[in-house]
Design an enzyme around this catalytic site. Structure first.
Site, PDB file in Angstrom:
ATOM      1  N   LYS A 146       8.354  22.315 -15.111  1.00 16.74           N
ATOM      2  CA  LYS A 146       7.500  21.348 -14.999  1.00 16.74           C
ATOM      3  C   LYS A 146       7.138  21.237 -13.381  1.00 16.74           C
ATOM      4  CE  LYS A 146       6.220  16.637 -15.359  1.00 16.74           C
ATOM      5  NZ  LYS A 146       6.433  15.370 -16.151  1.00 16.74           N
ATOM      6  N   GLU A 152      -3.955  17.440 -12.406  1.00 19.64           N
ATOM      7  CA  GLU A 152      -4.508  17.678 -13.619  1.00 19.64           C
ATOM      8  C   GLU A 152      -6.014  17.688 -13.292  1.00 19.64           C
ATOM      9  OE1 GLU A 152      -4.200  15.210 -17.245  1.00 19.64           O
ATOM     10  OE2 GLU A 152      -1.810  15.425 -16.900  1.00 19.64           O
ATOM     11  N   HIS A 163       1.104  14.745 -27.088  1.00 21.26           N
ATOM     12  CA  HIS A 163       1.014  13.332 -26.701  1.00 21.26           C
ATOM     13  C   HIS A 163      -0.341  12.639 -27.349  1.00 21.26           C
ATOM     14  CE1 HIS A 163       4.110  14.573 -24.079  1.00 21.26           C
ATOM     15  NE2 HIS A 163       4.248  13.522 -23.483  1.00 21.26           N
ATOM     16  N   ARG A 188       0.683  -1.287   0.247  1.00 21.73           N
ATOM     17  CA  ARG A 188       0.017  -0.018   0.067  1.00 21.73           C
ATOM     18  C   ARG A 188       0.790   1.149  -0.064  1.00 21.73           C
ATOM     19  NH1 ARG A 188      -3.237  -3.238   3.652  1.00 21.73           N
ATOM     20  NH2 ARG A 188      -5.301  -4.038   2.535  1.00 21.73           N
ATOM     21  N   LYS A 201       3.699  10.994 -11.805  1.00 26.65           N
ATOM     22  CA  LYS A 201       2.843  10.133 -12.922  1.00 26.65           C
ATOM     23  C   LYS A 201       3.656   8.750 -13.158  1.00 26.65           C
ATOM     24  CE  LYS A 201       0.221  13.168 -15.792  1.00 26.65           C
ATOM     25  NZ  LYS A 201      -0.302  13.399 -17.188  1.00 26.65           N
ATOM     26  N   ARG A 227      -2.005  21.291 -15.650  1.00 20.48           N
ATOM     27  CA  ARG A 227      -0.788  20.357 -15.692  1.00 20.48           C
ATOM     28  C   ARG A 227      -1.046  19.567 -17.126  1.00 20.48           C
ATOM     29  NH1 ARG A 227       1.696  15.794 -11.788  1.00 20.48           N
ATOM     30  NH2 ARG A 227       2.610  14.770 -13.250  1.00 20.48           N
ATOM     31  N   HIS A 281       9.098   7.106 -27.827  1.00 22.00           N
ATOM     32  CA  HIS A 281       7.905   8.013 -27.398  1.00 22.00           C
ATOM     33  C   HIS A 281       8.414   9.329 -27.554  1.00 22.00           C
ATOM     34  CE1 HIS A 281       5.290   9.548 -24.621  1.00 22.00           C
ATOM     35  NE2 HIS A 281       6.050  10.220 -23.991  1.00 22.00           N
ATOM     36  N   HIS A 296       0.708   9.446 -28.803  1.00 21.78           N
ATOM     37  CA  HIS A 296       0.118   8.039 -28.197  1.00 21.78           C
ATOM     38  C   HIS A 296      -0.448   7.371 -29.538  1.00 21.78           C
ATOM     39  CE1 HIS A 296       0.261   9.264 -23.840  1.00 21.78           C
ATOM     40  NE2 HIS A 296       1.559   9.012 -24.630  1.00 21.78           N
TER      41      HIS A 296
END
Length: 366
Positions: free
Chosen positions: A224, A234, A246, A118, A140, A239, A264, A250
């Site tokens: 950032k 976000e 992206h 956890r 993230k 953000r 990427h 993606h």
């Protein structure tokens, strides 16, 4: 420099050669005189010995877990493998797990730390330009699934980020260029002066000149850190600006099978060029600005359109990939568009059929 998040605040250290004196920062985090370091085969060969020597000189033993390099490690299979290895080493919640490597290792280790018992603490030691200027900061974490990229993950902040620009000396040129796309992104979001710096000085960064490299890393990280401190999860929308390129990117990665055909950062570069051209198509952005973006990306050897990204899918196929984007809300996909260089904004009224038509026009070269 700090990332100000109240009880979850942490420091980012940027220093040439800091990996060789990492014990000065990591020794206080080593419970029982040991640290578990998770890395990949490539980084284990080039950078792990430096970290290991620093820690051992301070009496800290290193327990390495070495995983395959590449996007394939951000998977359920390797997440399970990593968790089993951490449990076998009897990692406790008070331990700090060190993620040594690029964005893949940082994302995977961060997510594993967020769910192991956890929540265990972890430290980011990014060794690629992309990870140093972007993915190591902000919390993230994620793995990929069959449905798409980064769809399983969490917001989970590290305890510390150690950035050593000297680790970039062993990075292949293609990987450096891919990371440079994220540097350019900060200029395109809201800092036109920085984009102008990239246009004149970016080649020095890519050539490995220390002053240009350090300046770009520091300016990117400060940008950032400020955004993350203002909008950690976000919720306000600020953000989300960090996702410039992206949504398109993606989809391009999915089309190329999340493989070495398109890294990427390369996908983000092409995605940013597409976002600016689409903005120009909508009459939002001057065509001259869209041309500047594509021209700079092309000049440094980055993909700047569908052809240079080696994309084969048509507009409908690429939009179908976008439907799996984690930012989908109530059937709507927000897009990062631009009114000009340094004037990125979030649009929630983009018509996906129009995006598909735009992408088909791009494929046809019209």
């Amino acid at each position: 420099m700090p990332v100000a998040l109240g009880a979850r605040s942490y420091d980012i250290v940027i220093e040439q050669g800091v990996l060789d004196r990492a014990a000065a920062f990591l020794a206080p985090l080593a419970r029982g005189g040991r640290l578990v370091v998770v890395t990949d085969h490539h980084v284990a060969a080039s950078q792990l010995p430096r970290l290991d020597a620093s820690l051992r000189a301070d009496g800290i033993s290193v327990e390495p877990i070495i995983l395959p390099a590449g996007e394939q490690s951000k998977s359920w299979t390797h997440l399970e493998r990593l968790l089993d290895a951490l449990l076998a080493l009897e990692v406790e919640r008070s331990d700090h797990i060190v993620a040594l490597g690029g964005g893949v290792m940082g994302d995977l280790v961060g997510f594993a730390a967020s769910i192991l018992k956890r929540g265990c603490a972890f430290v980011q030691v990014p060794t690629t330009l992309l990870a140093q200027v972007d993915s190591s900061v902000g919390g993230k974490t994620a793995i990929n699934s069959r449905a798409g990229k980064n769809l399983v993950g969490s917001f989970y902040q590290p305890s510390l980020v150690l950035i050593d620009p000297s680790t970039l000396d062993t990075l292949p040129p293609r990987e450096t260029r891919a990371g440079y796309a994220e540097v350019v992104k900060y200029g395109l979001i809201d800092d036109p002066a920085f984009f102008a710096w990239c246009e004149t000085e970016g080649t020095r960064l890519l050539a490995g000149e220390k002053d240009a490299r350090h300046y770009a890393i520091e300016r990117s990280v400060r940008a950032k850190a400020a955004i993350v401190a203002d909008d950690e999860r976000e919720t306000s929308g600020r953000r989300a600006l960090l996702n410039l390129g992206h949504t398109f990117g993606h989809a391009l990665e999915a089309d190329t099978g999340f493989s070495d055909r398109l890294l990427h950062g390369e996908a983000v570069a092409a995605g940013m060029a597409l976002a600016f051209r689409y903005s120009a198509r909508l009459g939002l952005c001057p065509a001259e600005d869209a041309d500047r973006v594509a021209t700079h990306l092309k000049a440094v050897g980055l993909p700047h359109d569908l052809a240079s990204a080696h994309v084969r899918g048509d507009g409908a196929a690429l939009v179908a990939h976008m439907l799996h984007d984690k930012k989908m809300a109530a059937g709507t996909l927000p897009f990062l568009l631009a009114r000009g260089i340094g004037q990125t904004f979030l649009s929630k009224d983009v018509v996906l059929s129009d995006v598909a038509a735009f992408l088909d026009e791009e494929r046809a070269g019209t």
